[in-house]
Design a protein around this motif. Structure first.
Motif, PDB file in Angstrom:
ATOM      1  N   ARG A 176       0.837  -1.199   0.000  1.00  0.00           N
ATOM      2  CA  ARG A 176       0.000   0.000   0.000  1.00  0.00           C
ATOM      3  C   ARG A 176       0.880   1.261   0.000  1.00  0.00           C
ATOM      4  NH1 ARG A 176      -5.292   0.476   0.770  1.00  0.00           N
ATOM      5  NH2 ARG A 176      -6.067   2.506   1.364  1.00  0.00           N
ATOM      6  N   GLU A 177       1.937   1.227   0.799  1.00  0.00           N
ATOM      7  CA  GLU A 177       2.840   2.380   0.861  1.00  0.00           C
ATOM      8  C   GLU A 177       3.591   2.567  -0.457  1.00  0.00           C
ATOM      9  OE1 GLU A 177       4.783   5.744   1.928  1.00  0.00           O
ATOM     10  OE2 GLU A 177       2.971   4.857   2.762  1.00  0.00           O
ATOM     11  N   LEU A 178       4.024   1.471  -1.079  1.00  0.00           N
ATOM     12  CA  LEU A 178       4.688   1.571  -2.383  1.00  0.00           C
ATOM     13  C   LEU A 178       3.757   2.190  -3.421  1.00  0.00           C
ATOM     14  CD1 LEU A 178       6.529  -1.879  -2.483  1.00  0.00           C
ATOM     15  CD2 LEU A 178       7.605   0.383  -2.373  1.00  0.00           C
ATOM     16  N   LEU A 179       2.516   1.743  -3.442  1.00  0.00           N
ATOM     17  CA  LEU A 179       1.535   2.314  -4.373  1.00  0.00           C
ATOM     18  C   LEU A 179       1.308   3.797  -4.071  1.00  0.00           C
ATOM     19  CD1 LEU A 179      -1.046  -0.600  -4.436  1.00  0.00           C
ATOM     20  CD2 LEU A 179       0.304   0.202  -6.390  1.00  0.00           C
ATOM     21  N   ARG A 180       1.150   4.118  -2.785  1.00  0.00           N
ATOM     22  CA  ARG A 180       0.899   5.506  -2.403  1.00  0.00           C
ATOM     23  C   ARG A 180       2.063   6.418  -2.779  1.00  0.00           C
ATOM     24  NH1 ARG A 180       2.415   9.145   0.410  1.00  0.00           N
ATOM     25  NH2 ARG A 180       3.950   7.924   1.542  1.00  0.00           N
ATOM     26  N   ALA A 181       3.282   5.937  -2.565  1.00  0.00           N
ATOM     27  CA  ALA A 181       4.457   6.779  -2.800  1.00  0.00           C
ATOM     28  C   ALA A 181       4.889   6.849  -4.259  1.00  0.00           C
ATOM     29  CB  ALA A 181       5.620   6.278  -1.940  1.00  0.00           C
ATOM     30  N   PHE A 182       4.714   5.752  -5.000  1.00  0.00           N
ATOM     31  CA  PHE A 182       5.318   5.709  -6.337  1.00  0.00           C
ATOM     32  C   PHE A 182       4.332   5.605  -7.491  1.00  0.00           C
ATOM     33  CE2 PHE A 182       8.542   4.026  -3.410  1.00  0.00           C
ATOM     34  CZ  PHE A 182       9.514   4.996  -3.597  1.00  0.00           C
ATOM     35  N   VAL A 183       3.113   5.175  -7.242  1.00  0.00           N
ATOM     36  CA  VAL A 183       2.148   5.030  -8.331  1.00  0.00           C
ATOM     37  C   VAL A 183       1.122   6.156  -8.309  1.00  0.00           C
ATOM     38  CG1 VAL A 183       0.361   3.531  -9.318  1.00  0.00           C
ATOM     39  CG2 VAL A 183       2.482   2.533  -8.456  1.00  0.00           C
ATOM     40  N   ILE A 184       0.555   6.406  -7.151  1.00  0.00           N
ATOM     41  CA  ILE A 184      -0.502   7.408  -7.038  1.00  0.00           C
ATOM     42  C   ILE A 184      -0.057   8.789  -7.537  1.00  0.00           C
ATOM     43  CG2 ILE A 184      -2.089   8.586  -5.444  1.00  0.00           C
ATOM     44  CD1 ILE A 184      -2.715   5.574  -6.037  1.00  0.00           C
ATOM     45  N   PRO A 185       1.155   9.263  -7.217  1.00  0.00           N
ATOM     46  CA  PRO A 185       1.546  10.588  -7.723  1.00  0.00           C
ATOM     47  C   PRO A 185       1.485  10.711  -9.247  1.00  0.00           C
ATOM     48  CG  PRO A 185       3.040   9.898  -5.997  1.00  0.00           C
ATOM     49  CD  PRO A 185       2.180   8.709  -6.317  1.00  0.00           C
ATOM     50  N   PHE A 186       1.802   9.637  -9.959  1.00  0.00           N
ATOM     51  CA  PHE A 186       1.728   9.682 -11.417  1.00  0.00           C
ATOM     52  C   PHE A 186       0.294   9.706 -11.909  1.00  0.00           C
ATOM     53  CE2 PHE A 186       6.022   8.028 -10.946  1.00  0.00           C
ATOM     54  CZ  PHE A 186       6.706   8.769 -11.890  1.00  0.00           C
ATOM     55  N   LEU A 187      -0.592   9.038 -11.173  1.00  0.00           N
ATOM     56  CA  LEU A 187      -1.961   8.921 -11.640  1.00  0.00           C
ATOM     57  C   LEU A 187      -2.834  10.109 -11.271  1.00  0.00           C
ATOM     58  CD1 LEU A 187      -2.530   5.137 -10.980  1.00  0.00           C
ATOM     59  CD2 LEU A 187      -2.153   6.265 -13.166  1.00  0.00           C
ATOM     60  N   VAL A 188      -2.491  10.829 -10.225  1.00  0.00           N
ATOM     61  CA  VAL A 188      -3.308  11.993  -9.848  1.00  0.00           C
ATOM     62  C   VAL A 188      -2.543  13.307  -9.929  1.00  0.00           C
ATOM     63  CG1 VAL A 188      -4.865  10.672  -8.381  1.00  0.00           C
ATOM     64  CG2 VAL A 188      -2.876  11.740  -7.360  1.00  0.00           C
ATOM     65  N   GLY A 189      -1.231  13.208 -10.122  1.00  0.00           N
ATOM     66  CA  GLY A 189      -0.407  14.419 -10.168  1.00  0.00           C
ATOM     67  C   GLY A 189      -0.099  14.828 -11.597  1.00  0.00           C
ATOM     68  N   ALA A 190       0.927  15.636 -11.719  1.00  0.00           N
ATOM     69  CA  ALA A 190       1.302  16.172 -13.025  1.00  0.00           C
ATOM     70  C   ALA A 190       2.404  15.361 -13.700  1.00  0.00           C
ATOM     71  CB  ALA A 190       1.762  17.612 -12.870  1.00  0.00           C
ATOM     72  N   ARG A 191       2.945  14.362 -13.007  1.00  0.00           N
ATOM     73  CA  ARG A 191       4.060  13.610 -13.579  1.00  0.00           C
ATOM     74  C   ARG A 191       3.574  12.525 -14.526  1.00  0.00           C
ATOM     75  NH1 ARG A 191       7.763  11.895  -8.671  1.00  0.00           N
ATOM     76  NH2 ARG A 191       5.796  11.214  -7.820  1.00  0.00           N
ATOM     77  N   VAL A 192       4.283  12.396 -15.633  1.00  0.00           N
ATOM     78  CA  VAL A 192       4.009  11.327 -16.603  1.00  0.00           C
ATOM     79  C   VAL A 192       5.349  10.754 -17.027  1.00  0.00           C
ATOM     80  CG1 VAL A 192       3.023  10.765 -18.845  1.00  0.00           C
ATOM     81  CG2 VAL A 192       1.970  12.544 -17.468  1.00  0.00           C
ATOM     82  N   PRO A 193       5.486   9.430 -16.958  1.00  0.00           N
ATOM     83  CA  PRO A 193       6.757   8.855 -17.403  1.00  0.00           C
ATOM     84  C   PRO A 193       7.006   9.161 -18.881  1.00  0.00           C
ATOM     85  CG  PRO A 193       5.196   7.127 -16.782  1.00  0.00           C
ATOM     86  CD  PRO A 193       4.528   8.435 -16.541  1.00  0.00           C
ATOM     87  N   ALA A 194       8.243   9.512 -19.225  1.00  0.00           N
ATOM     88  CA  ALA A 194       8.573   9.851 -20.617  1.00  0.00           C
ATOM     89  C   ALA A 194       8.639   8.615 -21.471  1.00  0.00           C
ATOM     90  CB  ALA A 194       9.900  10.584 -20.660  1.00  0.00           C
TER      91      ALA A 194
END
Length: 194
Positions: A176-194
């Motif tokens: 849950r912590e791995l998802l919260r720290a590393f996946v969720i920011p990409f899905l709800v934030g402004a970051r998109v993997p290049a």
């Protein structure tokens, strides 16, 4: 076998074959995925090998179709069962945790992520159009600001992240912590993997 092709042929036949695959995975347990041959699938589905090959030209196509169908079912079940969405990030985290639990709690799906089947899963993660579309649609629902190509890339990254957690599980709180720290920011934030 005379009534095998009765009814709406295409979907009925393909579903019956995929149901046969599911029963084989259930019966075989840990060695179920990589050890299943086309002759066994035809026998489990109650059809001839010629009929099987008419719908699925090889094992890879058969496994991709199975993964497509089951991924759609898991996502639909998790989506249907989720509660009201107050906080999108928390709801997304809960949804991803629920997907992991749904796969692990379904014996004929959990077997795919055992170490003995890792090679098959790695190939499927990159070759399933339906999983790709599901992931892209899922991402686009949370990130309407992304163009289709960016949503596709982020969806593929999400699939790889989920497959990684399924093949190399951690303790539930750590996952849950791995998802919260590393996946969720990409899905709800402004970051998109290049």
């Amino acid at each position: 076998m005379s009534d095998w092709l009765a009814g709406p042929r295409g979907e009925l036949a393909a579903d019956r074959i995929l149901d046969g695959v599911r029963s084989l995975f259930r019966a075989r347990g840990l060695t179920g995925v990589s050890g299943i041959g086309m002759a066994e699938v035809a026998a489990a589905a109650g059809c001839s090998r010629a009929t099987l090959y008419r719908y699925f030209p090889n094992r890879q196509a058969l496994f991709v179709a199975f993964a497509d169908r089951e991924a759609q079912r898991v996502v639909a079940r998790v989506w249907r069962d989720r509660g009201a969405v107050a906080d999108p990030a928390a709801a997304l985290l809960d949804t991803l945790v629920a997907v992991l639990a749904a796969v692990r709690g379904t014996p004929f799906l959990a077997v795919w992520f055992e170490p003995v089947n890792a090679g098959v899963v790695a190939q499927l993660a990159d070759s399933s159009d339906a999983v790709d579309v599901l992931a892209r649609t899922f991402v686009a629902s949370y990130r309407p600001d992304l163009d289709e190509d960016a949503a596709r890339r982020l969806g593929r990254w999400l699939v790889r992240s989920v497959v990684s957690l399924l093949t190399m599980p951690a303790e539930p709180d750590e996952e849950r912590e791995l998802l919260r720290a590393f996946v969720i920011p990409f899905l709800v934030g402004a970051r998109v993997p290049a």
